[in-house]
Structure formats: structure tokens, C-alpha cells
Design a protein around this motif. Structure first.
Motif, PDB file in Angstrom:
ATOM      1  N   THR A  52       0.786  -1.117  -0.081  1.00  0.00           N
ATOM      2  CA  THR A  52      -0.061   0.077  -0.076  1.00  0.00           C
ATOM      3  C   THR A  52       1.046   1.334  -0.123  1.00  0.00           C
ATOM      4  O   THR A  52       0.649   2.221  -0.708  1.00  0.00           O
ATOM      5  CB  THR A  52      -1.063   0.036   1.377  1.00  0.00           C
ATOM      6  OG1 THR A  52      -1.667  -1.283   1.138  1.00  0.00           O
ATOM      7  CG2 THR A  52      -1.894   1.329   1.228  1.00  0.00           C
ATOM      8  N   LEU A  53       1.948   1.433   0.811  1.00  0.00           N
ATOM      9  CA  LEU A  53       2.700   2.602   0.763  1.00  0.00           C
ATOM     10  C   LEU A  53       3.399   2.788  -0.469  1.00  0.00           C
ATOM     11  O   LEU A  53       3.497   3.614  -0.887  1.00  0.00           O
ATOM     12  CB  LEU A  53       3.911   2.367   2.070  1.00  0.00           C
ATOM     13  CG  LEU A  53       3.279   2.204   3.499  1.00  0.00           C
ATOM     14  CD1 LEU A  53       4.282   1.868   4.388  1.00  0.00           C
ATOM     15  CD2 LEU A  53       2.659   3.835   3.693  1.00  0.00           C
ATOM     16  N   ARG A  54       4.196   1.661  -1.075  1.00  0.00           N
ATOM     17  CA  ARG A  54       4.729   1.596  -2.165  1.00  0.00           C
ATOM     18  C   ARG A  54       3.673   2.164  -3.261  1.00  0.00           C
ATOM     19  O   ARG A  54       4.307   3.227  -4.187  1.00  0.00           O
ATOM     20  CB  ARG A  54       5.477   0.273  -2.614  1.00  0.00           C
ATOM     21  CG  ARG A  54       6.553  -0.026  -1.499  1.00  0.00           C
ATOM     22  CD  ARG A  54       7.436  -0.999  -2.406  1.00  0.00           C
ATOM     23  NE  ARG A  54       6.706  -2.160  -3.141  1.00  0.00           N
ATOM     24  CZ  ARG A  54       6.378  -3.273  -2.717  1.00  0.00           C
ATOM     25  NH1 ARG A  54       6.580  -3.427  -1.252  1.00  0.00           N
ATOM     26  NH2 ARG A  54       5.831  -4.132  -3.484  1.00  0.00           N
ATOM     27  N   VAL A  55       2.806   1.618  -3.480  1.00  0.00           N
ATOM     28  CA  VAL A  55       1.749   1.917  -4.649  1.00  0.00           C
ATOM     29  C   VAL A  55       1.090   3.396  -4.700  1.00  0.00           C
ATOM     30  O   VAL A  55       1.409   4.172  -5.405  1.00  0.00           O
ATOM     31  CB  VAL A  55       0.652   0.787  -4.943  1.00  0.00           C
ATOM     32  CG1 VAL A  55      -0.353   1.353  -5.770  1.00  0.00           C
ATOM     33  CG2 VAL A  55       1.198  -0.575  -5.129  1.00  0.00           C
ATOM     34  N   LEU A  56       0.987   3.821  -3.471  1.00  0.00           N
ATOM     35  CA  LEU A  56       0.055   5.031  -3.207  1.00  0.00           C
ATOM     36  C   LEU A  56       1.410   6.207  -3.397  1.00  0.00           C
ATOM     37  O   LEU A  56       0.973   7.025  -3.904  1.00  0.00           O
ATOM     38  CB  LEU A  56      -0.503   5.127  -1.706  1.00  0.00           C
ATOM     39  CG  LEU A  56      -1.835   4.273  -1.749  1.00  0.00           C
ATOM     40  CD1 LEU A  56      -2.442   4.457  -0.317  1.00  0.00           C
ATOM     41  CD2 LEU A  56      -2.740   4.420  -2.888  1.00  0.00           C
ATOM     42  N   LEU A  57       2.363   5.845  -2.910  1.00  0.00           N
ATOM     43  CA  LEU A  57       3.612   7.085  -2.946  1.00  0.00           C
ATOM     44  C   LEU A  57       3.892   7.061  -4.508  1.00  0.00           C
ATOM     45  O   LEU A  57       4.230   8.428  -4.918  1.00  0.00           O
ATOM     46  CB  LEU A  57       4.788   6.593  -2.107  1.00  0.00           C
ATOM     47  CG  LEU A  57       4.500   6.637  -0.661  1.00  0.00           C
ATOM     48  CD1 LEU A  57       5.758   6.469   0.210  1.00  0.00           C
ATOM     49  CD2 LEU A  57       4.371   8.186  -0.301  1.00  0.00           C
ATOM     50  N   SER A  58       3.933   5.996  -5.045  1.00  0.00           N
ATOM     51  CA  SER A  58       4.264   6.007  -6.504  1.00  0.00           C
ATOM     52  C   SER A  58       3.078   6.762  -7.396  1.00  0.00           C
ATOM     53  O   SER A  58       3.815   7.528  -8.012  1.00  0.00           O
ATOM     54  CB  SER A  58       4.489   4.496  -7.207  1.00  0.00           C
ATOM     55  OG  SER A  58       4.860   4.571  -8.536  1.00  0.00           O
ATOM     56  N   LEU A  59       1.887   6.351  -7.157  1.00  0.00           N
ATOM     57  CA  LEU A  59       1.061   7.133  -8.023  1.00  0.00           C
ATOM     58  C   LEU A  59       0.953   8.453  -7.546  1.00  0.00           C
ATOM     59  O   LEU A  59       0.644   9.299  -8.326  1.00  0.00           O
ATOM     60  CB  LEU A  59      -0.297   6.249  -7.433  1.00  0.00           C
ATOM     61  CG  LEU A  59      -0.822   4.939  -7.967  1.00  0.00           C
ATOM     62  CD1 LEU A  59      -2.061   4.372  -7.699  1.00  0.00           C
ATOM     63  CD2 LEU A  59      -0.478   4.896  -9.500  1.00  0.00           C
ATOM     64  N   THR A  60       1.237   8.966  -6.190  1.00  0.00           N
ATOM     65  CA  THR A  60       1.182  10.298  -6.073  1.00  0.00           C
ATOM     66  C   THR A  60       2.354  11.060  -6.919  1.00  0.00           C
ATOM     67  O   THR A  60       2.223  12.210  -7.282  1.00  0.00           O
ATOM     68  CB  THR A  60       1.527  10.517  -4.429  1.00  0.00           C
ATOM     69  OG1 THR A  60       0.343   9.944  -3.753  1.00  0.00           O
ATOM     70  CG2 THR A  60       1.746  11.916  -4.251  1.00  0.00           C
ATOM     71  N   VAL A  61       3.677  10.531  -6.827  1.00  0.00           N
ATOM     72  CA  VAL A  61       4.507  11.096  -7.663  1.00  0.00           C
ATOM     73  C   VAL A  61       4.175  11.250  -9.105  1.00  0.00           C
ATOM     74  O   VAL A  61       4.337  12.189  -9.739  1.00  0.00           O
ATOM     75  CB  VAL A  61       5.928  10.358  -7.398  1.00  0.00           C
ATOM     76  CG1 VAL A  61       7.202  10.758  -8.447  1.00  0.00           C
ATOM     77  CG2 VAL A  61       6.490  10.444  -6.001  1.00  0.00           C
TER      78      VAL A  61
END
Length: 307
Positions: A52-61
Motif C-alpha cells: 500500500t505504501l509503495r503503490v500510493l507513494l508511486s501514484l502520488t509522484v
């Protein structure tokens, strides 16, 4: 009149709220995020939190890199002044005049205090594009023909090609290079996601550092305009002054986030590889790696023959 409006004439223009292209980008990335949230219950254990952390942070960028190219608040400025409203008229109005500069054009806002003055509704937001496939002077000429309010035409004239201020040339070139470097940052962001899906995590960290570097380069390109002499925009005794807007600071924040994430990945690669593999769900199970064979099946026919 039909409900207070002339039925056979175009209605008054509505105030600009948000760019449609930016809305489309945000909706697409929100769709990706919602799709991932639907499948996240299928991931077991602590890996669910890491995913969850990896995907949401990546999508935010990713959404910030693309969306800020269509926003119009890289540089903002407001002033409240008593100014003339129309040409060849002595009527004065009290209004808030705003200037919003983006990478591909500017928006000039005029909001009356109050909105209804001189028997009109003073609520305008006009866009003038200067991208390489747009003609800024033509848009300004159309504004003259439509009889836009004088404050809007006065601000837009400062950015015309024939203006001695040369503001359009400065903002157009800096915005073009800022947009180009942001597209490069988007490409490096895609490559970093590909590398993170393979057992080469340190190179994904390096690409995150490259992504942050290009985002900072885009900010430096846009900020070069601030180092040149800018013509003051006067409305009587008031001066319209501008400063960096929300898109500029959001790009800076995401660029610094990419630096922090990239440095963290590289540091963990050299100092704590097991923790890094666990976070990216690439940690091998040592129990399975060193599992010994506990049961052997043999063929009795060959055993009886002494083979």
C-alpha cells in the motif's frame, strides 16, 4: 427573456475553476489507486502495508509530475484596486485582479467587490495561451474584439509579443524547458517502477534520484524568470505583485520526496539488504531455502535386486 437570459444569444462566460486536462489526469490516477485498493485484501500479512505504501507513494509522484503541467498556478498574484471597467467610460469599479501563470499560458481574473456593479456581473477569468502551438497575440486580439474589461486587457498586454516588457518570451521559454524536464522525470519515474518490480532495487533507487533531479531542474528553469527585470503592473497606486504558486511548491515537495526515497533505498541496499527485500516483498524464506528432504521414496523392485 427566458429565465432572465436572452434565448438567442450566447450566455455570459463562467469563471474558470479548474483545467479539464488536469482533472482527467487526476481521475485516471485515482482509478488506478481504487483498483489497487480492491485487490489489496488479497495480500497477506505485513506485505499488505508495504504494498500500500509503495503503490500510493508511486501514484502520488506520477500524478503530480503530469498534473502540474496543466495547472495555472505556478506563479500567482492578486491586487485590490479601484480601476476603470470599460474603454471610453469613466465608470470606476472596485475589484480584485489576479494573475495566474502556468507553463503554457496565463489566466487573468477579475472579481468585483461586490460582484454586481455598473449594472453588470463582474466575474471574469480569461486564458491566454503561449505554447508553441498557440498564438498569444491572436488570443489577445480576440479579447479586444469581444470587449473584455480594461484591467484584463491591460494585464494581457504586458505579455504581448510587441510589448517592450518581453514577458511572454521569458515565461514561454522557461515554461517550455520546465515542461520538457518534467516529461523526462515522468519517464524516469516509469523506469524506476519497472526496476522496483525486479531484483535490482538499488537501480530503482538511483532512478528515483534522477527523477527528483529533473523535477528540481524544472523548478530552476521556471525560476529563471524571477532573475530578470519584470515590468510593474500598476492599477493606480496599487501594484500587482506575483509569487510562486501551489504547483511550484508541490513540485518541489515531490522532488524532495523522490530524493529522500531514493537515498533511503540506496542506503538500505548497502547497510540492511534484508530489510529492503522485506519491504519490496523480495525476501526469500530461509526455512524453505535450507529445508532438508525428510522422506525418501524408493522403488522396491530395484532395492530387492541390490541396485
Amino acid at each position: 427573456l427566458f429565465d432572465g437570459i436572452y434565448p438567442f444569444y450566447p450566455q455570459q462566460r463562467k469563471a474558470f475553476v479548474f483545467d479539464v486536462s488536469a482533472i482527467i489526469v487526476i481521475v485516471v490516477f485515482l482509478t488506478f489507486a481504487c483498483s489497487f485498493l480492491l485487490i489489496i485484501p488479497g495480500i497477506r500479512g505485513r506485505a499488505r502495508l508495504y504494498w500500500t505504501l509503495r503503490v500510493l507513494l508511486s501514484l502520488t509522484v506520477g500524478v503530480v509530475i503530469i498534473a502540474v503541467q496543466f495547472t495555472g498556478d505556478w506563479e500567482n498574484g492578486w491586487v485590490t484596486a479601484n480601476t476603470s471597467y470599460k474603454s471610453f467610460s469613466r465608470a470606476l469599479v472596485n475589484a480584485d485582479i489576479g494573475l495566474h501563470v502556468g507553463l503554457s499560458g496565463l489566466n487573468v481574473t477579475l472579481m468585483g467587490n461586490p460582484v454586481n456593479q455598473v449594472n453588470e456581473t463582474i466575474n471574469y477569468n480569461e486564458h491566454f495561451a503561449w505554447s508553441f502551438n498557440a498564438d498569444y497575440d491572436h488570443s489577445y486580439s480576440e479579447g479586444l474584439e469581444r470587449g473584455l474589461p480594461s484591467p484584463i486587457l491591460y494585464v494581457a498586454e504586458k505579455f504581448a509579443t510587441q510589448s517592450p516588457c518581453s514577458l511572454q518570451r521569458q515565461y514561454r521559454i522557461s515554461g517550455h524547458y520546465a515542461s520538457a524536464t518534467l516529461w523526462v522525470a515522468f519517464c524516469t519515474w516509469l523506469i524506476s517502477n519497472m526496476l522496483f518490480s525486479m531484483p535490482v532495487l538499488v537501480y530503482g533507487g538511483y532512478m528515483l534520484l534522477v527523477t527528483g533531479t529533473f523535477m528540481i531542474f524544472s523548478l530552476l528553469s521556471f525560476s529563471t524568470v524571477r532573475n530578470t527585470l519584470v515590468c510593474p503592473i500598476h492599477f493606480g497606486t496599487a501594484i500587482l505583485r506575483t509569487g510562486y504558486g501551489g504547483s511550484f511548491w508541490l513540485t518541489l515537495a515531490i522532488g524532495l520526496l523522490c530524493f529522500v526515497a531514493g537515498i533511503t533505498v540506496v542506503a538500505l541496499h548497502y547497510f540492511n539488504m534484508d530489510l529492503l527485500k522485506t519491504f519490496f516483498d523480495l525476501h526469500e524464506d530461509k526455512a524453505e531455502e535450507y529445508q532438508e528432504m525428510t522422506e525418501v521414496y524408493t522403488n522396491p523392485h530395484f532395492v530387492n535386486k541390490g541396485l
